[in-house]
Design a protein around this motif. Structure first.
Motif, PDB file in Angstrom:
ATOM      1  N   PRO A  13       0.837  -1.043   0.123  1.00 55.21           N
ATOM      2  CA  PRO A  13      -0.087  -0.138   0.124  1.00 55.21           C
ATOM      3  C   PRO A  13       0.740   1.273  -0.041  1.00 55.21           C
ATOM      4  O   PRO A  13       0.263   2.326  -0.435  1.00 55.21           O
ATOM      5  CB  PRO A  13      -0.757  -0.109   1.253  1.00 55.21           C
ATOM      6  N   ARG A  14       2.055   1.110   0.277  1.00 54.01           N
ATOM      7  CA  ARG A  14       3.004   2.427   0.570  1.00 54.01           C
ATOM      8  C   ARG A  14       4.245   2.126  -0.183  1.00 54.01           C
ATOM      9  O   ARG A  14       4.799   0.697   0.177  1.00 54.01           O
ATOM     10  CB  ARG A  14       2.950   2.938   1.851  1.00 54.01           C
ATOM     11  N   PRO A  15       5.326   3.049  -0.472  1.00 56.67           N
ATOM     12  CA  PRO A  15       6.492   2.737  -0.630  1.00 56.67           C
ATOM     13  C   PRO A  15       7.300   2.499   0.646  1.00 56.67           C
ATOM     14  O   PRO A  15       6.774   2.760   1.710  1.00 56.67           O
ATOM     15  CB  PRO A  15       7.212   3.818  -1.215  1.00 56.67           C
ATOM     16  N   LEU A  16       8.549   1.769   0.453  1.00 52.58           N
ATOM     17  CA  LEU A  16       9.284   1.432   1.726  1.00 52.58           C
ATOM     18  C   LEU A  16      10.492   2.433   1.511  1.00 52.58           C
ATOM     19  O   LEU A  16      11.065   2.373   0.439  1.00 52.58           O
ATOM     20  CB  LEU A  16       9.775   0.142   1.622  1.00 52.58           C
ATOM     21  N   VAL A  17      11.228   2.777   2.502  1.00 53.46           N
ATOM     22  CA  VAL A  17      12.347   3.229   2.575  1.00 53.46           C
ATOM     23  C   VAL A  17      13.686   2.499   3.053  1.00 53.46           C
ATOM     24  O   VAL A  17      13.394   1.615   3.930  1.00 53.46           O
ATOM     25  CB  VAL A  17      12.708   4.462   3.464  1.00 53.46           C
ATOM     26  N   LEU A  18      14.613   2.021   2.074  1.00 48.68           N
ATOM     27  CA  LEU A  18      15.747   1.292   2.378  1.00 48.68           C
ATOM     28  C   LEU A  18      16.750   2.058   2.924  1.00 48.68           C
ATOM     29  O   LEU A  18      17.381   2.810   2.389  1.00 48.68           O
ATOM     30  CB  LEU A  18      16.112   0.761   0.858  1.00 48.68           C
ATOM     31  N   ASP A  19      16.969   1.646   4.001  1.00 46.57           N
ATOM     32  CA  ASP A  19      18.085   2.450   5.062  1.00 46.57           C
ATOM     33  C   ASP A  19      18.816   1.313   5.588  1.00 46.57           C
ATOM     34  O   ASP A  19      18.717   0.005   5.115  1.00 46.57           O
ATOM     35  CB  ASP A  19      17.533   3.489   5.709  1.00 46.57           C
ATOM     36  N   ASP A  20      19.541   1.517   6.403  1.00 45.69           N
ATOM     37  CA  ASP A  20      20.495   0.515   7.239  1.00 45.69           C
ATOM     38  C   ASP A  20      19.680  -0.294   8.013  1.00 45.69           C
ATOM     39  O   ASP A  20      20.216  -1.600   8.011  1.00 45.69           O
ATOM     40  CB  ASP A  20      21.551   1.263   8.242  1.00 45.69           C
ATOM     41  N   SER A  21      18.414  -0.022   8.563  1.00 47.35           N
ATOM     42  CA  SER A  21      17.783  -1.158   9.234  1.00 47.35           C
ATOM     43  C   SER A  21      17.013  -2.131   8.483  1.00 47.35           C
ATOM     44  O   SER A  21      16.542  -3.245   8.928  1.00 47.35           O
ATOM     45  CB  SER A  21      16.503  -0.356   9.943  1.00 47.35           C
ATOM     46  N   ALA A  22      17.163  -1.948   7.277  1.00 40.30           N
ATOM     47  CA  ALA A  22      16.352  -2.872   6.123  1.00 40.30           C
ATOM     48  C   ALA A  22      17.363  -4.157   5.935  1.00 40.30           C
ATOM     49  O   ALA A  22      16.986  -5.111   5.395  1.00 40.30           O
ATOM     50  CB  ALA A  22      16.045  -2.147   4.763  1.00 40.30           C
ATOM     51  N   ARG A  23      18.611  -3.970   6.462  1.00 39.59           N
ATOM     52  CA  ARG A  23      19.583  -5.142   6.164  1.00 39.59           C
ATOM     53  C   ARG A  23      19.766  -5.810   7.368  1.00 39.59           C
ATOM     54  O   ARG A  23      20.439  -6.689   7.542  1.00 39.59           O
ATOM     55  CB  ARG A  23      20.896  -4.713   5.498  1.00 39.59           C
ATOM     56  N   GLN A  24      19.051  -5.369   8.633  1.00 36.49           N
ATOM     57  CA  GLN A  24      19.420  -5.931  10.142  1.00 36.49           C
ATOM     58  C   GLN A  24      18.450  -7.141  10.090  1.00 36.49           C
ATOM     59  O   GLN A  24      17.495  -7.541   9.553  1.00 36.49           O
ATOM     60  CB  GLN A  24      18.981  -4.939  11.209  1.00 36.49           C
ATOM     61  N   VAL A  25      19.292  -8.003  10.885  1.00 32.30           N
ATOM     62  CA  VAL A  25      18.453  -9.438  11.332  1.00 32.30           C
ATOM     63  C   VAL A  25      18.506  -9.418  12.918  1.00 32.30           C
ATOM     64  O   VAL A  25      19.368  -9.073  13.800  1.00 32.30           O
ATOM     65  CB  VAL A  25      19.357 -10.450  10.884  1.00 32.30           C
ATOM     66  N   HIS A  26      17.052  -9.584  13.395  1.00 33.29           N
ATOM     67  CA  HIS A  26      16.994  -9.606  14.754  1.00 33.29           C
ATOM     68  C   HIS A  26      16.822 -11.297  15.151  1.00 33.29           C
ATOM     69  O   HIS A  26      16.130 -11.977  14.571  1.00 33.29           O
ATOM     70  CB  HIS A  26      15.532  -9.005  15.147  1.00 33.29           C
ATOM     71  N   ARG A  27      17.238 -11.605  16.585  1.00 29.43           N
ATOM     72  CA  ARG A  27      17.284 -12.556  16.832  1.00 29.43           C
ATOM     73  C   ARG A  27      16.535 -12.739  18.097  1.00 29.43           C
ATOM     74  O   ARG A  27      16.373 -11.948  18.874  1.00 29.43           O
ATOM     75  CB  ARG A  27      18.871 -13.019  17.465  1.00 29.43           C
TER      76      ARG A  27
END
Length: 365
Positions: A228-242
């Protein structure tokens, strides 16, 4: 010994699992990724997931485990990209068949763990709907993730949950996800994407494509087809959470409610009770009301296709987009396969800087 990973959703999560595996253990470490054959109607016109009986040529090295190979094929009228993925991914691919519900999935995972001689499971999700509460307004497909989480819990095998690219699937907005996920455990790098980069020339996973782009350093506003909306690719977009398994369960009421589920119809009923909808019912509705497939038409000439793309591109730039996915271009322009191949070849040869694999940079974006 093989590492055992579970892709919480469909093909995009299988690709993400391969990247997470490369980051954690190295791409050459032997691994098995279990994944659903639960794909978009453009790939599989039959609503819902496919089970083991829907494939010919699959392998069964031990009872309860179905391996998908490049020689496996879906039985018509079903469709699946898993055999093609099996030809390109480094980890082996196994099938998650959800028709036996949570307990059936748990037996399949236990069989896979014995075959791999694995003493733990890595459960991987791109986007974050595996920690959805169920009441998010933009939530579309929580069932597969919740079933996988509930099944891992039912096995009793130690399980770690990894959420990569929070918010990239446009299901749970990042501001809602962030407090649930905490600090990232690590970030994917360009090297982690080497084994999957070429897949997005044909695979429709937009969340996976954006995750790869972010890991390779792409930054900007990206527009996808199914969002429904565009996304901002910033540094958070490559993060992996455990997260620990129990922590993920605490965040996911649907997974908890599915604890003793014995069939997919039962799972649908539980999803309606917890989330207010069944995504399989939505797929049935879309399939029943899908427009008729138009008869084949001769490809338009390359100049005409390029002119259509240029006009479309101006509109996307006016929306503030800097990047788009291959899927969005192809589907919004209604391109046939020959037209798409000609357009992408023209763009690569005429303006090579447009291709920022696996995305496309808009001129002036």
């Amino acid at each position: 010994m093989k590492r055992l990973l579970i892709a919480a959703g469909g093909g995009g999560d299988a690709i993400t699992a391969a990247m997470v595996h490369a980051a954690l253990y190295g791409g050459d470490t032997e691994a098995l990724v279990l994944t659903y054959a639960w794909e978009r109607l453009v790939v599989d016109p039959v609503p819902g997931p496919r089970g083991a009986a829907d494939f010919a040529g699959a392998l069964a090295p031990v009872p309860g485990l179905t391996l998908i190979t490049p020689r496996t094929a879906p039985k018509a009228p079903a469709g699946s990209l898993l055999p093609r993925l099996a030809a390109h991914l480094r980890p082996a691919l196994g099938l998650l068949d959800p028709y036996g519900g949570t307990l059936g999935l748990a037996r399949q995972i236990q069989a896979a763990a014995r075959w791999c001689r694995a003493d733990r499971i890595d459960l991987v999700d791109v986007g974050g709907d595996i920690v959805a509460r169920g009441d998010e307004a933009t939530l579309r497909s929580p069932l597969g993730d919740a079933l996988a989480l509930a099944a891992c819990a039912a096995t009793g095998i130690p399980t770690t949950v990894y959420v990569a690219g929070p918010g990239l699937d446009n299901e749970v907005p990042l501001p809602q996800l962030a407090p649930r996920l905490g600090e990232p455990a690590f970030a994917l790098t360009a090297g982690d994407t080497d084994g999957v980069l070429g897949l997005f020339d044909w695979h429709p996973s937009e969340a996976g494509a954006m995750l790869v782009a972010a890991a390779r350093g792409v930054r900007g506003v990206c527009g996808t087809r199914d969002a429904p909306r565009p996304l901002v690719l910033d540094d958070s977009a490559r993060q992996v959470h455990r997260l620990g398994r129990d922590e993920a369960l605490r965040l996911n009421p649907l997974a908890v409610a599915l604890e003793r589920c014995t069939g997919l119809e039962d799972a649908e009923d539980i999803s309606r009770a917890v989330c207010g909808f069944s995504e399989i019912a939505r797929e049935r509705h879309r399939a029943a009301h899908a427009p008729a497939v138009p008869p084949p038409r001769p490809p338009a000439d390359p100049e005409s296709v390029l002119a259509r793309f240029t006009a479309w591109e101006r509109s996307r730039l006016a929306e503030g987009l800097g990047y788009v996915t291959t899927r969005r271009i192809t589907e919004e322009l209604g391109l046939t396969l020959p037209e798409a191949l000609v357009l992408y070849r023209t763009l690569r040869e005429g303006t090579p800087e447009r291709r920022v694999a696996p995305l496309w940079r808009l001129a002036g974006g």
